[in-house]
Design a protein around this motif. Structure first.
Motif, PDB file in Angstrom:
ATOM      1  N   SER A  48       0.845  -1.194   0.000  1.00  0.00           N
ATOM      2  CA  SER A  48       0.000   0.000   0.000  1.00  0.00           C
ATOM      3  C   SER A  48       0.877   1.239   0.000  1.00  0.00           C
ATOM      4  CB  SER A  48      -0.911   0.009   1.240  1.00  0.00           C
ATOM      5  OG  SER A  48      -1.595   1.244   1.352  1.00  0.00           O
ATOM      6  N   ASN A  50       0.032   3.893   1.240  1.00  0.00           N
ATOM      7  CA  ASN A  50      -0.199   4.515   2.545  1.00  0.00           C
ATOM      8  C   ASN A  50       0.485   3.776   3.690  1.00  0.00           C
ATOM      9  OD1 ASN A  50      -1.963   6.506   1.437  1.00  0.00           O
ATOM     10  ND2 ASN A  50      -3.597   4.958   1.355  1.00  0.00           N
ATOM     11  N   ASP A  51       1.167   2.699   3.360  1.00  0.00           N
ATOM     12  CA  ASP A  51       1.845   1.902   4.392  1.00  0.00           C
ATOM     13  C   ASP A  51       3.222   1.479   3.889  1.00  0.00           C
ATOM     14  OD1 ASP A  51       2.445   0.411   6.641  1.00  0.00           O
ATOM     15  OD2 ASP A  51       1.246  -1.325   6.031  1.00  0.00           O
TER      16      ASP A  51
END
Length: 311
Positions: A48, A50-51
């Motif tokens: 991800s 976002n990760d």
């Protein structure tokens, strides 16, 4: 790996069974299951933006490990995660145990927007295929699989061009094998014949050859195995000589007398058959316990590798 009736229960039957591993796409995520030391290593390609580095996923998986005793280990990487699952009891427990662990993980990935990319580079634009690389299985893009194969080919050429120093290597193999010989004698004194001692002899012999010979090439593996066989013979003879010494020392025999005259002692005691049986059993157990190490050493000495796309 599993009977067909169990395979169809595992992750809704989405994985194909290739005997040595299972792989397929489950709820949009590429999954590989390898059997490693009696445990199931479940690898899921996921990432991800976002990760970064899957740090959040790692925290979630570690929390799952705290709560679920069947999860033996978790490892996360930039583009995938691996859960090692210990399945208790019978094979029929495998589907339910794995499903109960993996479904919440997949649910977390879906809820938090984890996508799918190449295990090696994270590429999301190319189609992924499952490749067997030596004993492991990986979902990769075609570019990464080609790059890995080129690296393996280059490594093979480096290995084949390396030559060991035979005499120092054999000295190292002899010194290393003495560790296994000592273990053999100690275990025999306890009343057992242990193939593990033979396996230790093989490993230590090859490691000793590599240390003093510079590398473990094909002649090094052959030399180490020959020395292993000789040392096991000597270890068995020393163990029996020790037994003879314990029985005869009160009559003035020394250990040296028993070792040099063991053949005559065995004949006089009608124990030749027992001695030969122990030796044959010892060799058999040694080969059973060490053949994988020897085969792997031969493959490594030739730089052998295997890479293939699964159907």
């Amino acid at each position: 790996m599993l009977k067909e009736s169990y395979r169809t229960q595992l992750l809704c039957g989405s994985l194909q069974d290739y005997k040595q591993h299972m792989s397929g796409i489950y709820r949009g995520y590429p999954i590989v299951i390898d059997l490693v030391n009696g445990q199931y290593a479940v690898k899921i390609n996921a990432q991800s933006v976002n990760d970064p580095g899957n740090a959040g996923l790692n925290a979630f998986l570690r929390q799952q490990k705290e709560n679920i005793k069947q999860i033996a280990q978790v490892n996360t990487y930039d583009h995938c995660a691996v859960l090692t699952i210990q399945v208790p009891g019978l094979a029929k427990n495998i589907p339910n145990t794995v499903n109960a662990i993996i479904d919440p993980v997949i649910g977390y990935m879906i809820n938090y927007g984890y996508g799918v990319g190449c295990e090696q580079c994270g590429n999301t634009s190319e189609e992924l295929y499952c490749y067997e690389i030596n004993s492991g299985h990986h979902y990769l893009c075609s570019n990464c699989s080609a790059s890995i194969e080129n690296s393996l080919q280059a490594h093979q050429q480096d290995v084949l061009s390396a030559k060991s120093n035979l005499v120092p290597g054999l000295v190292g193999a002899l010194l290393g094998s003495l560790i296994g010989c000592a273990l053999w004698i100690v275990i025999y004194k306890l009343g057992y014949i242990a193939g593990i001692a033979g396996a230790v002899t093989a490993i230590c012999a090859m490691k000793g050859y590599e240390l003093l010979g510079g590398c473990l090439d094909r002649k090094g593996v052959i030399g180490s195995v020959i020395i292993m066989l000789v040392i096991i013979y000597i270890g068995n003879k020393v163990a029996w000589s020790w037994e003879a010494y314990d029985a005869l020392k009160e009559y003035g025999y020394t250990f040296s007398d028993c070792f040099r005259g063991l053949g005559e002692i065995l004949k006089a005691s009608d124990l030749v058959g027992g001695y030969c049986t122990d030796l044959v059993i010892g060799y058999g157990l040694t080969l059973v316990c060490s053949y994988k190490n020897i085969i792997n050493a031969f493959r490594a000495s030739k730089g052998s590798y295997k890479i293939s796309k699964m159907n």
